[in-house]
Design an enzyme around this catalytic site. Sequence first.
Site, PDB file in Angstrom:
ATOM      1  N   ASP A 110       0.882  -1.162   0.000  1.00 57.60           N
ATOM      2  CA  ASP A 110       0.000   0.000   0.000  1.00 57.60           C
ATOM      3  C   ASP A 110       0.922   1.214   0.000  1.00 57.60           C
ATOM      4  O   ASP A 110       2.120   1.111   0.282  1.00 57.60           O
ATOM      5  CB  ASP A 110      -0.942  -0.035   1.210  1.00 57.60           C
ATOM      6  CG  ASP A 110      -2.136   0.906   1.041  1.00 57.60           C
ATOM      7  OD1 ASP A 110      -2.166   1.655   0.039  1.00 57.60           O
ATOM      8  OD2 ASP A 110      -3.035   0.911   1.911  1.00 57.60           O
ATOM      9  N   ASP A 145      -3.293   7.419  -3.393  1.00 62.80           N
ATOM     10  CA  ASP A 145      -4.636   7.993  -3.525  1.00 62.80           C
ATOM     11  C   ASP A 145      -4.913   8.929  -2.353  1.00 62.80           C
ATOM     12  O   ASP A 145      -4.161   8.967  -1.389  1.00 62.80           O
ATOM     13  CB  ASP A 145      -5.686   6.862  -3.553  1.00 62.80           C
ATOM     14  CG  ASP A 145      -5.540   5.913  -2.371  1.00 62.80           C
ATOM     15  OD1 ASP A 145      -4.416   5.792  -1.839  1.00 62.80           O
ATOM     16  OD2 ASP A 145      -6.532   5.298  -1.963  1.00 62.80           O
ATOM     17  N   CYS A 297     -13.867 -22.783  19.143  1.00 69.10           N
ATOM     18  CA  CYS A 297     -12.998 -22.906  17.966  1.00 69.10           C
ATOM     19  C   CYS A 297     -12.239 -24.225  18.006  1.00 69.10           C
ATOM     20  O   CYS A 297     -11.926 -24.737  19.076  1.00 69.10           O
ATOM     21  CB  CYS A 297     -12.019 -21.739  17.976  1.00 69.10           C
ATOM     22  SG  CYS A 297     -10.787 -21.814  16.675  1.00 69.10           S
ATOM     23  N   CYS A 299      -9.257 -24.586  16.216  1.00 70.67           N
ATOM     24  CA  CYS A 299      -7.900 -24.376  15.697  1.00 70.67           C
ATOM     25  C   CYS A 299      -6.874 -24.984  16.655  1.00 70.67           C
ATOM     26  O   CYS A 299      -7.182 -25.220  17.821  1.00 70.67           O
ATOM     27  CB  CYS A 299      -7.642 -22.895  15.425  1.00 70.67           C
ATOM     28  SG  CYS A 299      -7.016 -21.965  16.818  1.00 70.67           S
ATOM     29  N   CYS A 302      -6.542 -23.195  20.047  1.00 65.30           N
ATOM     30  CA  CYS A 302      -7.660 -23.257  20.995  1.00 65.30           C
ATOM     31  C   CYS A 302      -7.843 -24.647  21.602  1.00 65.30           C
ATOM     32  O   CYS A 302      -8.341 -24.755  22.723  1.00 65.30           O
ATOM     33  CB  CYS A 302      -8.940 -22.788  20.321  1.00 65.30           C
ATOM     34  SG  CYS A 302      -8.850 -21.039  19.928  1.00 65.30           S
TER      35      CYS A 302
HETATM   36  N1  GUN Z   1      -6.465   1.353   3.489  1.00 65.58           N
HETATM   37  C1  GUN Z   1      -7.732   1.490   3.940  1.00 65.58           C
HETATM   38  N2  GUN Z   1      -8.419   2.378   3.179  1.00 65.58           N
HETATM   39  C2  GUN Z   1      -7.561   2.816   2.239  1.00 65.58           C
HETATM   40  C3  GUN Z   1      -7.694   3.740   1.149  1.00 65.58           C
HETATM   41  O1  GUN Z   1      -8.749   4.334   0.913  1.00 65.58           O
HETATM   42  N3  GUN Z   1      -6.575   3.918   0.369  1.00 65.58           N
HETATM   43  C4  GUN Z   1      -5.390   3.260   0.620  1.00 65.58           C
HETATM   44  N4  GUN Z   1      -4.357   3.489  -0.185  1.00 65.58           N
HETATM   45  N5  GUN Z   1      -5.257   2.391   1.631  1.00 65.58           N
HETATM   46  C5  GUN Z   1      -6.331   2.176   2.420  1.00 65.58           C
HETATM   47 ZN    ZN Z   2      -8.901 -20.904  17.692  1.00 63.41          ZN
END
Ligand code: GUN
Ligand code: ZN
Length: 522
Positions: A110, A145, A297, A299, A302
Amino acid sequence: MPSERRLLGLLNSKLFCLAAFVIAMFEISNRDGLARTGEFHTSHGTIKTPTLMPVINPVDIFITPTEMSKVFGTELVITNAYLILRHFGDEGAREGVHNLLGFQGPVMTDSGGFQILRYGDIEISPEQIIDYQDKIAPDIATILDIPTGASPNREKAEETVRVTIERARQAVKLRSNPKVMWCGPIQGGLFKDLVEISAREMGKLDFQVHAVGSPVELMEGYRYAELVDLTMTARMNLPPDRPVHLFGAGHPMMLALGVAMGCDFFDSAAYVLYARDGRYMTVQGTLKLDELTYFPCECPMCVSTSPEALRKMRPFEQTDFLARHNLHVTFGEIRRIRQAILEGRFCEHLEMRCRSHPRLLDGLRRFLKYKDFIERFDPVTKPSAFFYLGPESAERPEVVRFNSRFERYHPPKLPILAIVPFLGENFAPSQDPEKTHVVKLVPPFGVVPEELDEVYPLWQFEVTKELDETQVETVTKSLAEYLKNYGKNYKKVVLYNDERRWGKSLVEACARVKKKLEIVQP
Ligand code: GUN
Ligand code: ZN
């Protein structure tokens, strides 16, 4: 220039490599409604979708990506290029993100967009973050963004959409590493018309993945109906063959709703953030470790201990335990969803999950408002029977399709109409078969002429034998409509009534053909 050299030159050109990548990157293998399973190819391996990307904090790795891949079946992780730039700078660019994380599988980054939403502006330019991601070379990178968030301020929302599109157009020109695929986030938040513009414009650009931006506040506030409007508006206006990531969605209780809307990638920082806060995820919601007597759970974590014993451990051990449980339960839900899509019973799975919280049920009901669009993507036959699980099942694609195709139906020219309202029970009407047209009443589909009852799913369905209001209503409406259109074609109408189930509703639906009507109580 000899022809091989010209060919090599072409192969090396940026344009050709990018085009080659774009061709067969995402292959959809199975569908159920808008939900789909597929394979996404990257230069570090193929990812099965839908999938969950655990968030790896590059400066505080809690569980290593390699361990995640071995223990939890993680196929793709997501980390943050902005944090890598801030903490590792040139060293990050030299090493590349795979070496930095010690993971040779697929990695997404990201861009810092989320940090803009949480902390206001960040001190890095959109061009810088494109260039840096080209250098650290994740398999999928994200442009910088400007998240709209869930703000009701229209002017601000317009500005975020405008700037994000502008940056996207610039990014597709600036990118220079052909091995990096790019994600174009959709903004617009609560304004559907802006989300539509954003999705249309981003969809025209050379992105290999899209992401639905700004859903986090909606999910944190359990505002699932608004989340559905945002995500469905984006989905409906994006190219259908591109994979879609729902940013910040990683709670197992809502993954089915995300997949139902055609999302393929999800990410979760919640597994560790919740763990640090003593929160235990389940497919039905979140529980507090302090309040648990039993672990609901299976897993490996757990089954190895009890909540009481866990509470006596050191804080780090508690966090480690909860983070691992949270990941197990989230990946378990991803596997259940994939399996349900393959078996053609994803709708049942979705309806079940959305009954675990009233806000999720709001989300499901809002989702069903898009039923005509959803139907277009749904396969005409499935490997499983149709199970009626409540009024929401009456809005499934199979029912929508049956009703819209029934508008083209014309009954055979026979003098007697036999109406048979029995559910799966064998029943032969006591009329001359040569002269009789038999129609069955099948809730929630309606009038089903005998000659159509082998069409999926009319031969393979299970309904409750005790009818609810929706079942009675859909069938009586369909019967009244049928008799309005075709009642005049028949000389005699015989209703084999089943008053115990249907009350007076079928007789009332036959009001239009009263003079020709013969009621038989079998
Ligand atoms: N992570 C959660 N929401 C967003 C978003 O609107 N843009 C970006 N780049 N990362 C995010
Ligand atoms: Zn679990």
